[in-house]
Design an enzyme around this catalytic site. Structure first.
Site, PDB file in Angstrom:
ATOM      1  N   ARG A   1      19.379  28.331  -1.775  1.00 19.20           N
ATOM      2  CA  ARG A   1      18.577  28.803  -0.941  1.00 19.20           C
ATOM      3  C   ARG A   1      19.932  28.767   0.102  1.00 19.20           C
ATOM      4  NH1 ARG A   1      13.120  29.264  -1.961  1.00 19.20           N
ATOM      5  NH2 ARG A   1      12.190  27.945  -3.884  1.00 19.20           N
TER       6      ARG A   1
ATOM      7  N   HIS B   1      21.491  30.527   4.758  1.00 19.47           N
ATOM      8  CA  HIS B   1      21.181  31.548   6.362  1.00 19.47           C
ATOM      9  C   HIS B   1      21.023  31.179   7.595  1.00 19.47           C
ATOM     10  CE1 HIS B   1      17.757  31.694   2.370  1.00 19.47           C
ATOM     11  NE2 HIS B   1      18.928  32.574   2.032  1.00 19.47           N
TER      12      HIS B   1
ATOM     13  N   LYS C   1      17.536  23.474  13.061  1.00 18.59           N
ATOM     14  CA  LYS C   1      16.636  23.089  12.376  1.00 18.59           C
ATOM     15  C   LYS C   1      16.805  21.451  11.920  1.00 18.59           C
ATOM     16  CE  LYS C   1      17.774  27.198   9.143  1.00 18.59           C
ATOM     17  NZ  LYS C   1      18.215  28.632   7.837  1.00 18.59           N
TER      18      LYS C   1
ATOM     19  N   HIS D   1      23.255  27.511   7.571  1.00 15.89           N
ATOM     20  CA  HIS D   1      22.799  26.744   6.728  1.00 15.89           C
ATOM     21  C   HIS D   1      21.860  26.848   5.497  1.00 15.89           C
ATOM     22  CE1 HIS D   1      18.903  24.034   5.512  1.00 15.89           C
ATOM     23  NE2 HIS D   1      19.345  23.109   5.725  1.00 15.89           N
TER      24      HIS D   1
ATOM     25  N   GLN E   1       7.756  25.632  14.078  1.00 13.39           N
ATOM     26  CA  GLN E   1       7.338  25.824  13.228  1.00 13.39           C
ATOM     27  C   GLN E   1       7.846  24.998  11.989  1.00 13.39           C
ATOM     28  OE1 GLN E   1       8.025  30.464  11.894  1.00 13.39           O
ATOM     29  NE2 GLN E   1       7.505  29.921   9.622  1.00 13.39           N
ATOM     30  N   ASP E   2       6.685  24.275  11.176  1.00 11.17           N
ATOM     31  CA  ASP E   2       7.026  23.602  10.139  1.00 11.17           C
ATOM     32  C   ASP E   2       7.281  24.649   8.862  1.00 11.17           C
ATOM     33  OD1 ASP E   2       7.738  21.626  12.141  1.00 11.17           O
ATOM     34  OD2 ASP E   2       5.938  20.723  10.734  1.00 11.17           O
TER      35      ASP E   2
ATOM     36  N   ARG F   1       1.260  -1.209   0.231  1.00  9.23           N
ATOM     37  CA  ARG F   1      -0.371   0.030   0.149  1.00  9.23           C
ATOM     38  C   ARG F   1       0.919   0.939  -0.475  1.00  9.23           C
ATOM     39  NH1 ARG F   1      -2.460  -0.546   5.429  1.00  9.23           N
ATOM     40  NH2 ARG F   1      -0.419  -1.031   5.760  1.00  9.23           N
TER      41      ARG F   1
ATOM     42  N   TYR G   1      11.043  21.859   6.681  1.00  8.06           N
ATOM     43  CA  TYR G   1      12.299  21.667   8.180  1.00  8.06           C
ATOM     44  C   TYR G   1      11.372  22.694   9.057  1.00  8.06           C
ATOM     45  CZ  TYR G   1      12.816  26.258   6.069  1.00  8.06           C
ATOM     46  OH  TYR G   1      13.138  27.716   5.368  1.00  8.06           O
TER      47      TYR G   1
ATOM     48  N   LYS H   1      18.241  38.276  -2.309  1.00  5.81           N
ATOM     49  CA  LYS H   1      18.751  38.389  -1.416  1.00  5.81           C
ATOM     50  C   LYS H   1      20.342  37.668  -1.325  1.00  5.81           C
ATOM     51  CE  LYS H   1      15.933  37.866   1.900  1.00  5.81           C
ATOM     52  NZ  LYS H   1      15.398  37.192   2.714  1.00  5.81           N
ATOM     53  N   ASP H   2      20.001  36.633  -1.607  1.00  7.25           N
ATOM     54  CA  ASP H   2      21.277  35.919  -1.378  1.00  7.25           C
ATOM     55  C   ASP H   2      22.052  35.882  -2.294  1.00  7.25           C
ATOM     56  OD1 ASP H   2      20.113  33.723   0.513  1.00  7.25           O
ATOM     57  OD2 ASP H   2      19.417  32.373  -1.472  1.00  7.25           O
TER      58      ASP H   2
END
Length: 192
Positions: free
Chosen positions: A59, A62, A72, A119, A46-47, A23, A132, A169-170
């Site tokens: 990304r 940070h 994280k 990260h 927070q997720d 399944r 995350y 921004k990055d």
């Protein structure tokens, strides 16, 4: 749940059990009691769920300043990423060193990145979804970044001919040396 220390011992690869049949499968990707038994006493608040449409989306790198610094727990629900943590704790024997782990839906592994580490990740497949948990709420006023390609860090991103796809921004992030960095190494943070 399998716990694997990386070359930076505070950064940990975690592989939850996965039980399947014809399944599909079932997996406890997070269980607070099992994490505490393994020595990780973290409160997640927070997720976050991120979709990257193309391979080569970067990304990175940070972090958030205290008092909003975040631990994280990163995993991939679909696709694959090259996930990176950089030790930013001044006075650490590993200051400025990085570790990279391929996280994928297939391998079902996760990376625990503690406060004091930068990260980031790069997608290795199109339509990759990253989920995350973080231990502090997102705070734009505390958000900071470092250039993903800072030569001082020398991260070996697996671009393989791809041009990195970055946010504005990055792209404008400062170097590791120029970035605001309040993190300081504490010997007691190293796991036994």
């Amino acid at each position: 749940m399998e716990v694997r220390r990386t070359a930076l011992p505070e950064v940990v690869e975690i592989v939850p059990g996965r039980f399947g049949d014809d399944r599909g499968f079932f997996s406890e990707v997070f269980n607070a009691a099992r994490f505490r038994e393994a020595g990780f006493n973290l409160d997640w608040v927070q997720d976050n769920h991120v979709l990257s449409r193309q391979a080569g989306v970067v990304r990175a790198l940070h972090y958030q300043l205290p008092p909003m610094a975040q631990d994280k727990l990163v995993r991939v629900a679909r696709g694959r990423v090259f996930d990176v943590a950089v030790d930013a704790r001044k006075g650490s024997p590993a200051y400025g060193k990085w570790v990279g782990v391929v996280l994928s839906a297939e391998r079902w592994n996760q990376l625990l990145v503690p406060k004091g580490f930068l990260h980031g990740y790069m997608t290795l497949e199109p339509d990759t979804e990253v989920i995350y948990k973080v231990s502090a709420f997102y705070s734009p006023a505390h958000e900071r970044g470092v250039r993903f390609d800072d030569p001082e860090l020398g991260i070996a991103w697996p671009l393989g001919g791809l041009l990195p796809i970055l946010s504005d921004k990055d792209r404008a992030a400062p170097s590791f040396r120029e970035a605001e960095n309040p993190f300081v190494f504490d010997q007691s943070e190293i796991p036994a």
